[in-house]
Design a protein around this motif. Structure first.
Motif, PDB file in Angstrom:
ATOM      1  N   ASN A  10       0.807  -1.221   0.000  1.00  0.00           N
ATOM      2  CA  ASN A  10       0.000   0.000   0.000  1.00  0.00           C
ATOM      3  C   ASN A  10       0.843   1.276   0.000  1.00  0.00           C
ATOM      4  OD1 ASN A  10       0.952  -0.377   2.612  1.00  0.00           O
ATOM      5  ND2 ASN A  10      -0.867   0.490   3.580  1.00  0.00           N
ATOM      6  N   LYS A  11       2.149   1.129  -0.023  1.00  0.00           N
ATOM      7  CA  LYS A  11       3.032   2.295  -0.008  1.00  0.00           C
ATOM      8  C   LYS A  11       3.418   2.683  -1.436  1.00  0.00           C
ATOM      9  CE  LYS A  11       4.766   1.545   4.644  1.00  0.00           C
ATOM     10  NZ  LYS A  11       5.918   1.234   5.523  1.00  0.00           N
ATOM     11  N   PRO A  12       3.893   3.921  -1.638  1.00  0.00           N
ATOM     12  CA  PRO A  12       4.299   4.356  -2.981  1.00  0.00           C
ATOM     13  C   PRO A  12       5.354   3.416  -3.575  1.00  0.00           C
ATOM     14  CG  PRO A  12       4.258   6.209  -1.465  1.00  0.00           C
ATOM     15  CD  PRO A  12       4.078   4.986  -0.635  1.00  0.00           C
ATOM     16  N   VAL A  13       5.209   3.089  -4.829  1.00  0.00           N
ATOM     17  CA  VAL A  13       6.108   2.142  -5.486  1.00  0.00           C
ATOM     18  C   VAL A  13       7.326   2.868  -6.051  1.00  0.00           C
ATOM     19  CG1 VAL A  13       6.361   0.470  -7.367  1.00  0.00           C
ATOM     20  CG2 VAL A  13       4.217   0.588  -6.068  1.00  0.00           C
ATOM     21  N   ILE A  14       8.505   2.331  -5.739  1.00  0.00           N
ATOM     22  CA  ILE A  14       9.740   2.802  -6.363  1.00  0.00           C
ATOM     23  C   ILE A  14      10.433   1.597  -6.981  1.00  0.00           C
ATOM     24  CG2 ILE A  14      11.059   2.636  -4.193  1.00  0.00           C
ATOM     25  CD1 ILE A  14      12.788   4.972  -5.246  1.00  0.00           C
ATOM     26  N   ILE A  15      10.844   1.719  -8.238  1.00  0.00           N
ATOM     27  CA  ILE A  15      11.585   0.653  -8.899  1.00  0.00           C
ATOM     28  C   ILE A  15      13.053   1.056  -8.988  1.00  0.00           C
ATOM     29  CG2 ILE A  15      11.116   1.496 -11.256  1.00  0.00           C
ATOM     30  CD1 ILE A  15      10.977  -1.503 -12.078  1.00  0.00           C
ATOM     31  N   LEU A  16      13.943   0.137  -8.634  1.00  0.00           N
ATOM     32  CA  LEU A  16      15.378   0.366  -8.657  1.00  0.00           C
ATOM     33  C   LEU A  16      15.978  -0.402  -9.827  1.00  0.00           C
ATOM     34  CD1 LEU A  16      16.143  -0.057  -4.826  1.00  0.00           C
ATOM     35  CD2 LEU A  16      15.511   2.034  -6.063  1.00  0.00           C
ATOM     36  N   LEU A  17      16.739   0.296 -10.662  1.00  0.00           N
ATOM     37  CA  LEU A  17      17.292  -0.284 -11.883  1.00  0.00           C
ATOM     38  C   LEU A  17      18.817  -0.300 -11.793  1.00  0.00           C
ATOM     39  CD1 LEU A  17      14.875   1.711 -14.161  1.00  0.00           C
ATOM     40  CD2 LEU A  17      14.791  -0.759 -13.784  1.00  0.00           C
ATOM     41  N   ASN A  27      23.957  -4.289  -5.953  1.00  0.00           N
ATOM     42  CA  ASN A  27      23.746  -2.883  -6.252  1.00  0.00           C
ATOM     43  C   ASN A  27      22.944  -2.160  -5.160  1.00  0.00           C
ATOM     44  OD1 ASN A  27      23.329  -1.442  -9.556  1.00  0.00           O
ATOM     45  ND2 ASN A  27      23.485  -0.383  -7.611  1.00  0.00           N
ATOM     46  N   PHE A  28      21.920  -2.842  -4.625  1.00  0.00           N
ATOM     47  CA  PHE A  28      20.958  -2.131  -3.776  1.00  0.00           C
ATOM     48  C   PHE A  28      20.716  -2.731  -2.393  1.00  0.00           C
ATOM     49  CE2 PHE A  28      19.426  -1.033  -8.163  1.00  0.00           C
ATOM     50  CZ  PHE A  28      19.705   0.322  -8.101  1.00  0.00           C
ATOM     51  N   GLU A  29      21.427  -3.783  -2.000  1.00  0.00           N
ATOM     52  CA  GLU A  29      21.082  -4.456  -0.739  1.00  0.00           C
ATOM     53  C   GLU A  29      21.238  -3.555   0.478  1.00  0.00           C
ATOM     54  OE1 GLU A  29      23.478  -7.883   0.023  1.00  0.00           O
ATOM     55  OE2 GLU A  29      25.319  -6.952  -0.721  1.00  0.00           O
ATOM     56  N   GLU A  30      22.147  -2.591   0.432  1.00  0.00           N
ATOM     57  CA  GLU A  30      22.326  -1.700   1.586  1.00  0.00           C
ATOM     58  C   GLU A  30      21.195  -0.684   1.721  1.00  0.00           C
ATOM     59  OE1 GLU A  30      26.050  -0.118   3.098  1.00  0.00           O
ATOM     60  OE2 GLU A  30      27.070  -1.084   1.410  1.00  0.00           O
ATOM     61  N   HIS A 237      31.263   9.319  -9.425  1.00  0.00           N
ATOM     62  CA  HIS A 237      30.176   8.547 -10.006  1.00  0.00           C
ATOM     63  C   HIS A 237      29.582   7.559  -8.998  1.00  0.00           C
ATOM     64  CE1 HIS A 237      27.937   6.436 -13.110  1.00  0.00           C
ATOM     65  NE2 HIS A 237      28.467   5.297 -12.734  1.00  0.00           N
ATOM     66  N   GLU A 238      28.296   7.711  -8.682  1.00  0.00           N
ATOM     67  CA  GLU A 238      27.536   6.858  -7.757  1.00  0.00           C
ATOM     68  C   GLU A 238      28.173   6.736  -6.363  1.00  0.00           C
ATOM     69  OE1 GLU A 238      24.674   6.119  -7.810  1.00  0.00           O
ATOM     70  OE2 GLU A 238      23.945   5.762  -9.831  1.00  0.00           O
ATOM     71  N   GLU A 239      29.013   7.697  -6.005  1.00  0.00           N
ATOM     72  CA  GLU A 239      29.633   7.674  -4.670  1.00  0.00           C
ATOM     73  C   GLU A 239      28.598   7.876  -3.580  1.00  0.00           C
ATOM     74  OE1 GLU A 239      33.318   9.812  -2.179  1.00  0.00           O
ATOM     75  OE2 GLU A 239      32.869  10.427  -4.251  1.00  0.00           O
ATOM     76  N   LEU A 240      27.563   8.682  -3.849  1.00  0.00           N
ATOM     77  CA  LEU A 240      26.520   8.898  -2.842  1.00  0.00           C
ATOM     78  C   LEU A 240      25.848   7.580  -2.486  1.00  0.00           C
ATOM     79  CD1 LEU A 240      24.969  11.116  -1.236  1.00  0.00           C
ATOM     80  CD2 LEU A 240      23.292  11.106  -3.107  1.00  0.00           C
ATOM     81  N   LEU A 241      25.528   6.776  -3.495  1.00  0.00           N
ATOM     82  CA  LEU A 241      24.860   5.497  -3.268  1.00  0.00           C
ATOM     83  C   LEU A 241      25.749   4.499  -2.533  1.00  0.00           C
ATOM     84  CD1 LEU A 241      22.590   3.379  -3.770  1.00  0.00           C
ATOM     85  CD2 LEU A 241      23.660   2.941  -5.998  1.00  0.00           C
TER      86      LEU A 241
END
Length: 272
Positions: A10-17, A27-30, A237-241
């Motif tokens: 029921n929460k807003p959907v975000i897709i991670l690519l 890529n995204f486990e953290e 590049h992608e250092e923030l993530l």
């Protein structure tokens, strides 16, 4: 292609690519746990890069079709946000410009959006696929790359280590990936055009601009997207993530106008 979902429906959907040759989990486990409180998180896992399938990455447009189909069938053709890590930003751009689904907040994570064609693109794809597949197979960097990284200060070495972890280098997770998938992905990203001046009613394009990449990328973002929301970070590049996951998650919430409880002057879960 597979899709992995986390958090309440029921929460807003975000897709991670994911980015080039990246495993969705590495890529995204953290950051998945950092988003789950406010989002229903969906991670795409491209053909050729998911160990549960015996597939080969075909091309950018075929994969875009599959992403659109999943969003149409599972979320009625509209999602609150999409975040594209590096090459994943090319997918975000394609999803917005094609208009087959609707994204309220389209976020590109310091994507380079390189475009090329002809023999040059084929040669680059051949060289990159050869290098990356060797790294995946041996689970380590080539000697010259270890030497090159070792020349940098400790902080920069830590950044490169995080980037390599995101690729899955250093473990056996990615040994299954075929060179053909890497070559197809890299080549297709180069030759699949992103239009200029993209603007869609009801969609805000946000760019996490890594200033240390260079001003040419800022000019590129402004060329491809009309009036993008540029979010500057004095980073690489992608250092923030990869190095500052909590700050990255806060920035994503900020883009999506989703604020924590008791945020001064903001309504809880305010959305646009």
């Amino acid at each position: 292609m597979n899709f992995y979902e986390f958090g309440e429906l029921n929460k807003p959907v975000i897709i991670l690519l994911p980015g080039t040759s990246c495993h969705w989990k590495a890529n995204f486990e953290e950051v998945i746990p950092l988003l789950e409180e406010d989002f229903h998180v969906v991670c795409a896992s491209y053909d050729g890069f998911d160990e549960t399938e015996k597939t080969v990455f075909p091309d950018m447009l075929t994969e875009t079709d599959k992403i659109e189909k999943y969003i149409n069938e599972n979320f009625g053709g509209e999602i609150h946000a999409a975040y594209g890590c590096s090459m994943g930003g090319s997918f975000v751009g394609l999803l917005v410009q094609r208009g087959n689904i609707h994204i309220c907040h389209a976020i590109l994570g310091s994507s380079d959006l390189d475009q090329e064609e002809g023999l040059s693109a084929k040669c680059k794809a051949w060289m990159i696929s050869r290098m990356i597949s060797g790294m995946f197979r041996k689970s380590r960097l080539p000697g010259f790359m270890r030497w090159w990284i070792g020349r940098f200060p400790a902080k920069e070495q830590a950044y490169y280590k995080k980037m390599l972890d995101m690729f899955g280098v250093g473990n056996t997770r990615m040994a299954f990936v075929k060179r053909e998938s890497i070559r197809n992905q890299f080549y297709s990203d180069l030759v699949t055009p992103i239009k200029n001046g993209i603007s869609v009613p009801g969609t805000t394009v946000h760019i996490f601009y890594a200033v240390k990449m260079g001003k040419q990328y800022l000019e590129r973002y402004k060329k491809h997207f009309k009036a993008p929301d540029i979010r500057r970070h004095d980073l690489q590049h992608e250092e923030l993530l990869v190095c500052y996951p909590q700050q990255w998650a806060d920035e994503v919430r900020n883009c999506c106008r989703i604020f924590p409880k008791n945020s001064k002057g903001k309504k809880e879960n305010e959305q646009t």
